[in-house]
Design a protein around this motif. Structure first.
Motif, PDB file in Angstrom:
ATOM      1  N   VAL A  83      51.279  52.109  48.220  1.00 36.38           N
ATOM      2  CA  VAL A  83      52.160  51.688  47.123  1.00 36.38           C
ATOM      3  C   VAL A  83      51.342  51.279  45.892  1.00 36.38           C
ATOM      4  CG1 VAL A  83      53.931  50.036  46.410  1.00 36.38           C
ATOM      5  CG2 VAL A  83      54.055  51.106  48.674  1.00 36.38           C
ATOM      6  N   PRO A  84      50.395  50.293  45.986  1.00 37.10           N
ATOM      7  CA  PRO A  84      49.593  50.006  44.788  1.00 37.10           C
ATOM      8  C   PRO A  84      48.704  51.181  44.374  1.00 37.10           C
ATOM      9  CG  PRO A  84      48.808  48.743  46.691  1.00 37.10           C
ATOM     10  CD  PRO A  84      50.118  49.343  47.070  1.00 37.10           C
ATOM     11  N   LEU A  85      48.226  51.983  45.336  1.00 37.81           N
ATOM     12  CA  LEU A  85      47.420  53.143  44.962  1.00 37.81           C
ATOM     13  C   LEU A  85      48.231  54.114  44.119  1.00 37.81           C
ATOM     14  CD1 LEU A  85      45.425  54.018  48.226  1.00 37.81           C
ATOM     15  CD2 LEU A  85      44.616  52.786  46.209  1.00 37.81           C
ATOM     16  N   ALA A  86      49.461  54.383  44.531  1.00 37.93           N
ATOM     17  CA  ALA A  86      50.283  55.353  43.818  1.00 37.93           C
ATOM     18  C   ALA A  86      50.671  54.867  42.432  1.00 37.93           C
ATOM     19  CB  ALA A  86      51.548  55.654  44.632  1.00 37.93           C
ATOM     20  N   GLU A  87      50.841  53.549  42.292  1.00 38.68           N
ATOM     21  CA  GLU A  87      51.260  52.992  41.007  1.00 38.68           C
ATOM     22  C   GLU A  87      50.080  52.579  40.130  1.00 38.68           C
ATOM     23  OE1 GLU A  87      54.211  49.945  41.541  1.00 38.68           O
ATOM     24  OE2 GLU A  87      55.298  51.107  43.038  1.00 38.68           O
ATOM     25  N   SER A  88      48.852  52.811  40.609  1.00 40.01           N
ATOM     26  CA  SER A  88      47.644  52.415  39.881  1.00 40.01           C
ATOM     27  C   SER A  88      47.675  50.934  39.508  1.00 40.01           C
ATOM     28  CB  SER A  88      47.454  53.276  38.622  1.00 40.01           C
ATOM     29  OG  SER A  88      47.251  54.634  38.974  1.00 40.01           O
ATOM     30  N   LYS A  89      48.188  50.123  40.416  1.00 37.15           N
ATOM     31  CA  LYS A  89      48.190  48.673  40.233  1.00 37.15           C
ATOM     32  C   LYS A  89      46.998  48.076  40.986  1.00 37.15           C
ATOM     33  CE  LYS A  89      50.932  46.445  38.453  1.00 37.15           C
ATOM     34  NZ  LYS A  89      52.323  46.041  38.677  1.00 37.15           N
ATOM     35  N   PRO A  90      46.435  46.982  40.486  1.00 38.06           N
ATOM     36  CA  PRO A  90      45.237  46.410  41.107  1.00 38.06           C
ATOM     37  C   PRO A  90      45.449  46.074  42.586  1.00 38.06           C
ATOM     38  CG  PRO A  90      45.551  45.478  38.932  1.00 38.06           C
ATOM     39  CD  PRO A  90      46.773  46.304  39.222  1.00 38.06           C
ATOM     40  N   TYR A  91      44.582  46.624  43.409  1.00 38.42           N
ATOM     41  CA  TYR A  91      44.547  46.317  44.833  1.00 38.42           C
ATOM     42  C   TYR A  91      43.127  45.890  45.190  1.00 38.42           C
ATOM     43  CZ  TYR A  91      44.065  46.694  49.834  1.00 38.42           C
ATOM     44  OH  TYR A  91      43.770  46.394  51.148  1.00 38.42           O
ATOM     45  N   LEU A  92      43.014  44.844  46.014  1.00 37.57           N
ATOM     46  CA  LEU A  92      41.712  44.389  46.501  1.00 37.57           C
ATOM     47  C   LEU A  92      41.802  44.166  47.994  1.00 37.57           C
ATOM     48  CD1 LEU A  92      38.809  43.328  46.209  1.00 37.57           C
ATOM     49  CD2 LEU A  92      39.785  41.073  45.640  1.00 37.57           C
ATOM     50  N   GLY A  93      40.926  44.809  48.734  1.00 35.95           N
ATOM     51  CA  GLY A  93      40.814  44.580  50.171  1.00 35.95           C
ATOM     52  C   GLY A  93      39.546  43.795  50.464  1.00 35.95           C
ATOM     53  N   ILE A  94      39.684  42.718  51.222  1.00 36.00           N
ATOM     54  CA  ILE A  94      38.544  41.893  51.613  1.00 36.00           C
ATOM     55  C   ILE A  94      38.364  42.005  53.120  1.00 36.00           C
ATOM     56  CG2 ILE A  94      37.620  39.549  51.724  1.00 36.00           C
ATOM     57  CD1 ILE A  94      39.126  38.877  49.185  1.00 36.00           C
ATOM     58  N   CYS A  95      37.212  42.485  53.565  1.00 38.02           N
ATOM     59  CA  CYS A  95      36.854  42.633  54.978  1.00 38.02           C
ATOM     60  C   CYS A  95      37.902  43.499  55.687  1.00 38.02           C
ATOM     61  CB  CYS A  95      36.663  41.279  55.631  1.00 38.02           C
ATOM     62  SG  CYS A  95      35.749  41.386  57.203  1.00 38.02           S
ATOM     63  N   LEU A  96      38.789  42.921  56.493  1.00 42.65           N
ATOM     64  CA  LEU A  96      39.821  43.713  57.143  1.00 42.65           C
ATOM     65  C   LEU A  96      40.638  44.493  56.120  1.00 42.65           C
ATOM     66  CD1 LEU A  96      41.537  44.575  59.577  1.00 42.65           C
ATOM     67  CD2 LEU A  96      42.796  42.416  59.348  1.00 42.65           C
ATOM     68  N   GLY A  97      40.970  43.872  54.988  1.00 41.49           N
ATOM     69  CA  GLY A  97      41.716  44.567  53.940  1.00 41.49           C
ATOM     70  C   GLY A  97      40.949  45.735  53.354  1.00 41.49           C
ATOM     71  N   ALA A  98      39.611  45.630  53.324  1.00 38.72           N
ATOM     72  CA  ALA A  98      38.775  46.737  52.870  1.00 38.72           C
ATOM     73  C   ALA A  98      38.789  47.868  53.891  1.00 38.72           C
ATOM     74  CB  ALA A  98      37.340  46.249  52.640  1.00 38.72           C
TER      75      ALA A  98
END
Length: 264
Positions: A83-98
């Motif tokens: 969803v954020p990738l498709a909308e080019s909205k800021p996404y940040l993954g930390i550790c597991l999120g990465a």
């Protein structure tokens, strides 16, 4: 749960994985930058938005789970990153999120062949692309992981580690970032992690608890300064990008379909 910090900025969505976990320094920094916090825990039944229209960005934090786990909330979060990738909205993954972002983009998430871990402070090296984004990268960062991930196709490496876990920070597109390390960890969080997770110190490559607290005053100031600057850059990374509406709609439809299938 939404914590109000500003009437003019949309909240940042913070996704956590344990009942009593907190966003730590990330929450403090975002509040200082004027962003409200929208904290959700899908593991415990919180829903994720179908679009990022009401949020300035999203962060998925770490946790004891693996991005390779079969729990439904893990699969849900991995799918939702579209969803954020498709909308080019800021996404940040930390550790597991990465690692979840790596899985979303088709890359491998894996344990080291010798079962090595990074638990404590370890050196990283920014790449030329990383330095172009921010010149003040810390030389050491705080780690708490035993899995790493490959660089996905189309992603740009921003910081490297040693040969055991070479991918430490990456960017995909204009606004999606992933970091393997934990700049959000406060002193209180470190105390809690090193007590409750003491078994991690027995893993190959892990550093003992005393070394964590000896290294913190040496490296933490640079980490804190870098993280504040990084978050400010990250939150503005999608400002000049026109969201591809059809791609966003496909992602929303796919997410709705996954949610409907999970409910059956």
């Amino acid at each position: 749960m939404t914590v109000q910090a500003s009437e003019t900025k949309k909240p940042v969505l913070l996704i956590l994985h344990q009942e009593h976990s907190t966003p730590g320094r990330a929450g403090t920094a975002l509040t200082r930058l004027g962003y409200p916090l929208d904290i959700r825990r899908p593991r415990f039944g919180d829903e994720l938005p179908k679009t990022m229209a009401d949020h300035s960005g999203a962060i998925i934090f770490g946790g004891p789970q693996s991005a390779n786990d079969e729990e439904e909330f893990i699969k849900q979060e991995i799918d939702w990153i579209n969803v954020p990738l498709a909308e080019s909205k800021p996404y940040l993954g930390i550790c597991l999120g990465a690692q979840m972002m790596a899985r979303t983009l088709g890359a491998r998430v894996f344990c080291h062949v010798d079962q090595r871990a990074e638990v404590g402070y370890y050196p990283i090296r920014p790449t030329a692309e990383g330095l172009a984004m921010n010149e003040t990268w810390p030389c050491h960062v705080y780690q708490w992981h035993r899995e790493g991930f490959d660089l996905p196709p189309g992603a740009v490496m921003l910081a490297e580690g040693d040969e055991h876990f070479p991918v430490q920070a990456m960017r995909y597109g204009p606004a999606a970032f992933a970091i393997q390390f934990h700049p959000e960890v406060s002193h209180l969080m470190m105390c809690r992690w090193t007590i409750r997770g003491a078994a991690r110190f027995e893993l190959p490559g892990a550093k003992g608890r005393d070394q964590h607290f000896a290294d913190r005053p040496v490296y933490d100031f640079a980490i804190r300064q870098w993280f504040m600057s990084f978050l400010d850059h990250w939150l503005h990374s999608g400002d000049k990008v026109e969201a591809p509406s059809r791609r966003a709609q496909r992602a929303i439809e796919g997410f709705e379909g996954a949610m409907a299938a999970a409910a059956e």
